[in-house]
Every structure is written in C-alpha cells, then in structure tokens.
Write an enzyme that holds these catalytic residues in place. Structure first.
Site, PDB file in Angstrom:
ATOM      1  N   GLU A 173       8.224 -13.176  11.268  1.00  0.00           N
ATOM      2  CA  GLU A 173       8.856 -13.000  12.578  1.00  0.00           C
ATOM      3  C   GLU A 173       8.282 -11.760  13.239  1.00  0.00           C
ATOM      4  O   GLU A 173       7.796 -10.856  12.567  1.00  0.00           O
ATOM      5  CB  GLU A 173      10.378 -12.951  12.429  1.00  0.00           C
ATOM      6  CG  GLU A 173      10.894 -11.883  11.506  1.00  0.00           C
ATOM      7  CD  GLU A 173      11.464 -10.733  12.288  1.00  0.00           C
ATOM      8  OE1 GLU A 173      12.122 -10.982  13.300  1.00  0.00           O
ATOM      9  OE2 GLU A 173      11.223  -9.591  11.901  1.00  0.00           O
ATOM     10  N   GLU A 218      -9.486   1.130 -13.555  1.00  0.00           N
ATOM     11  CA  GLU A 218      -9.131   2.004 -14.665  1.00  0.00           C
ATOM     12  C   GLU A 218      -7.628   2.017 -14.914  1.00  0.00           C
ATOM     13  O   GLU A 218      -7.191   2.174 -16.044  1.00  0.00           O
ATOM     14  CB  GLU A 218      -9.610   3.432 -14.393  1.00  0.00           C
ATOM     15  CG  GLU A 218     -11.033   3.676 -14.817  1.00  0.00           C
ATOM     16  CD  GLU A 218     -11.484   5.086 -14.512  1.00  0.00           C
ATOM     17  OE1 GLU A 218     -10.903   6.025 -15.067  1.00  0.00           O
ATOM     18  OE2 GLU A 218     -12.407   5.247 -13.702  1.00  0.00           O
TER      19      GLU A 218
END
Length: 451
Positions: A71, A254
């Site tokens: 919306e 990582e």
C-alpha cells in the site's frame, strides 16, 4: 567490488530502511540529493562505499536498494521526504491495496501481482553490480506484507540467485507489545520460509529496543524513529567493513561462516554499545573493555530473550572508531573468564572480531551521543529459542480453536500449511535444545539424521 543490495519490505522494513540510508549518507558525506562533494572519482571509481551506492555519470550516488510495500502511504513518505531525490523512482514500488495483516494476501493474492515487478527491479540493480555479494532483507514478520511478500521474495531470490547470501533483519513480535491479533500466525508462517531461504537472520524486537531507549537514553515515550535510529546503528556497524577500509574487515559471507554452526541454527541476537545520551557521555570513560562488557549485558539485547538462559555458540564483535587489536584481545579475554557468559562445550573459541577505524556517526538532533568508539555484537545463542517458543504458544492457543483461520483460507491457503509451518518450528525448538545440550553420547549423537 562486493556489492550488497538492500531490500526493504512492508512498513517496518521501509522505516528501518529510511533510518539506515539516512545514516549511511551522513557517514559518507552524501547529500540528500545524492551529490558527494568529497568524492574525487566522479562517475564510478573503486571507493569502498560503492558497495552500497552506485554512481551515475553526473556524480550522483544512488542507493542499491529496493523499497516495496503493498500500500502506498509509507512509500509516499519516502517519495516526499528529505531523501526523495536520493532514490530512483523505480526503486520505490508500491501497490494500491493493503495486505491487511494477512500473510496469505501478502504471499498469494496481492503479493503475487507485484513480486515480478520487484524481481525485475532487483535484476536491474544486480546487473549494475560487478561482483554482487548478497542481499540484505529488512522486514517484520508480524504484519501481512513483511511476512507474506517477504517470504515470497526470499523464495524467488533463492531461485534466481541461488548462491548469493541473504541476510535478514527481521522484526519479531514482542512478548507484551502487540500490533495485531494475528501476529502469531503470520510469524510462524513466515519463519517457515526464513528458515529455508535466509543464511543469517538477525532478530529485532520492538519491546526490547523500547526498553533500551527508555533505560539508556532516558526517552520517556520512545517513537519508532527512536527505535529505528538505534537499529540503524547496528546495521551500519555490521556493514561498515563493506563500506570503509579498516584493519580487520569482515564481509557478509564471513558472518555466515563464523556464526552458523548448522544451517537451521541461524537466528542471531544483536546488541550495540555504548547506547548513551549526550549528557551522560560527557562524564563517562567509554573504554573498549567497558563497551564490550555492556554489549554482553542481557539488557542490551535487541530481542526479548535472556542469554543467561542459554549458551553462546559463536559471536561476532564489530568495533569501530578508536580501537586497537590489543584492547580487543584483552576485552575478549575478560569476557571469557566471566562465569555468566557460557559457551557450548563444542565451540571453544567462539569469537570473531572486526575493527573499523571510521568512528560511529550520529544523526544530528538524534538521541545518541557522538562517541569515539562503539561495538556491535551479533551472537548466536541458544536462548533465541525463547522468541520462538513464545510465538508458538500463542499460535497454538489460537489455532486450537481455528480462530481467524478463515481469512487465510479465503485467500487461497490451505490449513495444511499452518500445521506444516508449526511442525517446522517445533523441530527448530528441538534443534536448539539439542545444540545446547552437553555432549554425552560421543561427538554426534542424534544429530546425524537431522541434516
């Protein structure tokens, strides 16, 4: 380059996104219209911040981001706000009809119409990258768009960009503060796909962040803006090593490698220190040891669960500002000697540290004090299971009576999906229990059959 594309879904995702991009712009000296006076290499260049911004020939910096909502009101605020010139109009995608807090509307009926447009925009952004590293996905699982469309987009991203990592920043329903009655349904249905389709998900919870604002910043009645600015500091600290050059840089992959021991156990707690108002900061010595300790305080956690009730499997400390490795090592050594901070016995080291020399920035007129150094911690703790068991309990109470289920079935879902998602979460609770259990039965007792 190691670019990251941010995807902000639903009201929560967009408002957190606004706070994040505001902060990134401040940190890099990018003006609200995308110009960057300090940038020497106009029209490209290999600056570290190009992981998050793409540069046009005219020297304008455009965020690599997509904002989606079913919306228009929230996205219209971006379209008319301070940063309206920062974003390309195509990056702001809004539908006409709300998901009405209904997962099925976000995932099946209304979300389905908009998802191809979103993927199209994401594809354009991805084609603009030289070495796309992954996606940062921001959403909340209590509402309809964040949960339904969020899940749908994640599923489609897995198909289109299989190997790219996906980091989720997900707002979970709080124990006391609730914004909708059907939150438990949406959360359970949505977590079902977060389990499959994200590599790391950082859980956030409004109530926990309210409490931090109230306690540490003395804000009597925190607003969403206060909360989002705090969350944006965490996200900024996590991504700092992608956007600046530092001593111990940590990239997105990582995190995954160091924090996720088993694919399903990937829901993280986060905390940030020092959260301190300007009046107090003036009188305090915020040393590395002090901020590290306060990052481990149960009250600093940004989700309502108590790490003392569980064990840590791994944690990632991201320092920024005036910090040297020697101080970090000393601080971590002190943490390890504390009896209150328990690690599982199969993960002896458990710490991943990153240092970035760029000091933390704060939004002018915001609540946080400007400090010399800060730390952000992302930890994988078995206590996260409290968040899930709370939601599961509420789900069970409602589902036993099949309350509100007709709204979902009416939008084309089947009841089987509810029970399937609920079983998946029951299995997740059990996984967490097993991971936290001490190993008596040799290395790998009953976990062999799980994966």
């Amino acid at each position: 380059m190691r670019e990251c594309i941010s995807i902000h879904i639903g009201q929560a995702g967009i408002q957190v996104g606004n706070a994040c991009w505001e902060l990134y712009c401040l940190e890099h000296g990018i003006q609200p219209d995308g110009q960057m006076p300090g940038d020497k290499t106009v029209g490209g260049g290999d600056d570290a911040f190009n992981t998050f911004f793409s540069e046009t020939g005219a020297g304008k910096h455009v965020p690599r981001a997509v904002f989606v909502d079913l919306e228009p009101t929230v996205i219209d605020e971006v379209r008319t706000g301070t940063y309206r010139q920062l974003f390309h109009p195509e990056q702001l995608i809004s539908g006409k009809e709300d998901a009405a807090n209904n997962f099925a509307r976000g995932h099946y009926t209304i979300g389905k119409e908009i998802v191809d447009l979103c993927l199209d925009r994401i594809r354009k952004l991805a084609d603009n990258c030289t070495g796309l590293q992954g996606f940062l996905v921001f959403n909340a699982v209590g509402g309809g768009t964040g949960s339904g469309l969020g899940s749908l987009l994640l599923e489609r991203l897995s198909v289109d960009y299989g190997k790219k990592s996906k980091l989720g920043f997900t707002v979970y329903p709080s124990p006391q503060v609730s914004t909708s009655v059907v939150e438990p349904y949406n959360s359970v249905l949505s977590t079902h796909s977060l389990l499959e389709h994200t590599d790391v998900a950082v859980l956030l919870d409004n109530e926990a962040i309210y409490d931090i604002c109230r306690r540490s910043l003395d804000i009597e009645r925190p607003t969403y803006t206060n909360l989002n600015r705090l969350v944006s500091q965490v996200i900024s600290s996590l991504t700092a090593s992608l956007r600046f050059d530092g001593a111990l840089n940590v990239d997105v992959n990582e995190f995954q490698t160091n924090l996720v021991p088993y694919p399903r156990i990937h829901f993280m707690l986060s905390s940030y220190a020092p959260v301190i108002s300007a009046e107090k900061a003036y009188h305090e010595q915020l040393s590395v040891a002090e901020i590290t300790n306060s990052a481990f305080e149960p009250s600093s956690m940004m989700a309502k669960c108590d790490p003392r009730h569980g064990k840590y499997m791994a944690c990632c400390l991201m320092y920024r500002g005036d910090v040297v490795p020697k101080d970090v090592n000393a601080a971590v050594a002190t943490i390890k000697t504390k009896r209150t901070i328990q690690f599982v016995d199969w993960c002896p080291t458990g710490f991943k540290c990153g240092i970035n020399y760029q000091p933390p920035s704060v939004v002018p007129g915001g609540d946080l004090a400007k400090v010399q150094r800060a730390v952000c911690m992302i930890s994988n703790s078995t206590s996260v299971v409290e968040v899930f068991s709370r939601i599961d309990h509420k789900f069970d109470l409602m589902y036993a009576k099949r309350a509100f289920v007709h709204w979902y079935v009416g939008e084309g879902m089947e009841e089987g999906e509810f029970s399937e998602a609920r079983e998946d979460l029951a299995a997740l609770e059990k996984d967490y229990e097993e991971v936290g259990a001490e190993f008596d039965e040799g290395e790998d007792g009953d976990e062999g059959d799980e994966y």
